[in-house]
Write a protein that holds these residues in place. Structure first.
Motif, PDB file in Angstrom:
ATOM      1  N   ARG A 198       0.845  -1.204   0.000  1.00  0.00           N
ATOM      2  CA  ARG A 198       0.000   0.000   0.000  1.00  0.00           C
ATOM      3  C   ARG A 198       0.880   1.255   0.000  1.00  0.00           C
ATOM      4  O   ARG A 198       0.620   2.211  -0.727  1.00  0.00           O
ATOM      5  N   LYS A 199       1.946   1.241   0.806  1.00  0.00           N
ATOM      6  CA  LYS A 199       2.869   2.376   0.891  1.00  0.00           C
ATOM      7  C   LYS A 199       3.547   2.633  -0.461  1.00  0.00           C
ATOM      8  O   LYS A 199       3.748   3.776  -0.858  1.00  0.00           O
ATOM      9  N   VAL A 200       3.891   1.556  -1.166  1.00  0.00           N
ATOM     10  CA  VAL A 200       4.536   1.671  -2.476  1.00  0.00           C
ATOM     11  C   VAL A 200       3.516   2.056  -3.552  1.00  0.00           C
ATOM     12  O   VAL A 200       3.862   2.644  -4.566  1.00  0.00           O
ATOM     13  N   GLY A 201       2.250   1.717  -3.306  1.00  0.00           N
ATOM     14  CA  GLY A 201       1.197   2.046  -4.261  1.00  0.00           C
ATOM     15  C   GLY A 201       0.945   0.946  -5.274  1.00  0.00           C
ATOM     16  O   GLY A 201       0.557   1.216  -6.408  1.00  0.00           O
ATOM     17  N   ILE A 202       1.171  -0.301  -4.840  1.00  0.00           N
ATOM     18  CA  ILE A 202       0.909  -1.436  -5.730  1.00  0.00           C
ATOM     19  C   ILE A 202       0.067  -2.479  -5.012  1.00  0.00           C
ATOM     20  O   ILE A 202      -0.027  -2.484  -3.787  1.00  0.00           O
ATOM     21  N   ASP A 203      -0.533  -3.358  -5.784  1.00  0.00           N
ATOM     22  CA  ASP A 203      -1.364  -4.428  -5.246  1.00  0.00           C
ATOM     23  C   ASP A 203      -0.520  -5.393  -4.407  1.00  0.00           C
ATOM     24  O   ASP A 203       0.622  -5.683  -4.751  1.00  0.00           O
ATOM     25  N   TYR A 236       2.998  -7.276  -5.316  1.00  0.00           N
ATOM     26  CA  TYR A 236       4.188  -7.112  -4.483  1.00  0.00           C
ATOM     27  C   TYR A 236       4.681  -8.470  -3.976  1.00  0.00           C
ATOM     28  O   TYR A 236       5.886  -8.718  -3.927  1.00  0.00           O
ATOM     29  N   LYS A 272       9.636   0.358 -10.463  1.00  0.00           N
ATOM     30  CA  LYS A 272       9.105  -0.255  -9.234  1.00  0.00           C
ATOM     31  C   LYS A 272      10.234  -0.472  -8.222  1.00  0.00           C
ATOM     32  O   LYS A 272      10.041  -0.283  -7.028  1.00  0.00           O
ATOM     33  N   LYS A 281      10.857   2.762  -6.546  1.00  0.00           N
ATOM     34  CA  LYS A 281       9.781   3.067  -5.602  1.00  0.00           C
ATOM     35  C   LYS A 281       9.919   2.235  -4.328  1.00  0.00           C
ATOM     36  O   LYS A 281       9.698   2.729  -3.221  1.00  0.00           O
ATOM     37  N   ALA A 285      10.565   3.630  -0.592  1.00  0.00           N
ATOM     38  CA  ALA A 285       9.649   3.302   0.513  1.00  0.00           C
ATOM     39  C   ALA A 285      10.388   2.631   1.670  1.00  0.00           C
ATOM     40  O   ALA A 285      10.005   2.790   2.829  1.00  0.00           O
TER      41      ALA A 285
END
Length: 110
Positions: free
Chosen positions: A55-60, A64, A78, A81, A85
């Motif tokens: 969630r912090k990285v902004g991916i499912d 992940y 990615k 990112k 993070a």
């Protein structure tokens, strides 16, 4: 405000990109496994769950999870990112000395 650009331009030179493209599949898998294990160890050291970190990285979370298991060849974007993070330099999750041991200069025959 961060001085980082909002996007990353491709910076891989053609000879290096070609070398990566010609890398043996077994070597690519070893690289993915090494980077994935470093990401997982670093994340676990922070005490954050896989779900919260994704969630912090902004991916499912499932996406992940595949990255962390080494089963998914993800983009450099990615990776950047994830490093951001985790608040680490890329060297921590892509250790040059360990990567060199994987014989990255081995390539498949054309």
């Amino acid at each position: 405000m961060s001085n980082r650009p909002s996007h990353f331009e491709p910076c891989t030179s053609e000879p290096i990109r070609d070398k990566i493209c010609l890398m043996k599949e077994s070597t690519k898998n070893k690289v993915l496994a090494l980077v994935a294990s470093k990401i997982k160890l670093t994340r676990k050291a922070t005490g954050i769950s896989q779900e919260n970190f994704a969630r912090k990285v902004g991916i499912d979370r499932a996406y992940y999870g595949r990255i962390e298991s080494g089963r998914f060849n993800f983009s450099i974007y990615k990776l950047l990112k994830i490093a951001d993070a985790l608040d680490v330099d890329l060297e921590e999750i892509c250790p040059k000395k360990e990567l060199r041991k994987l014989k990255l200069n081995e390539s498949k025959e054309i």
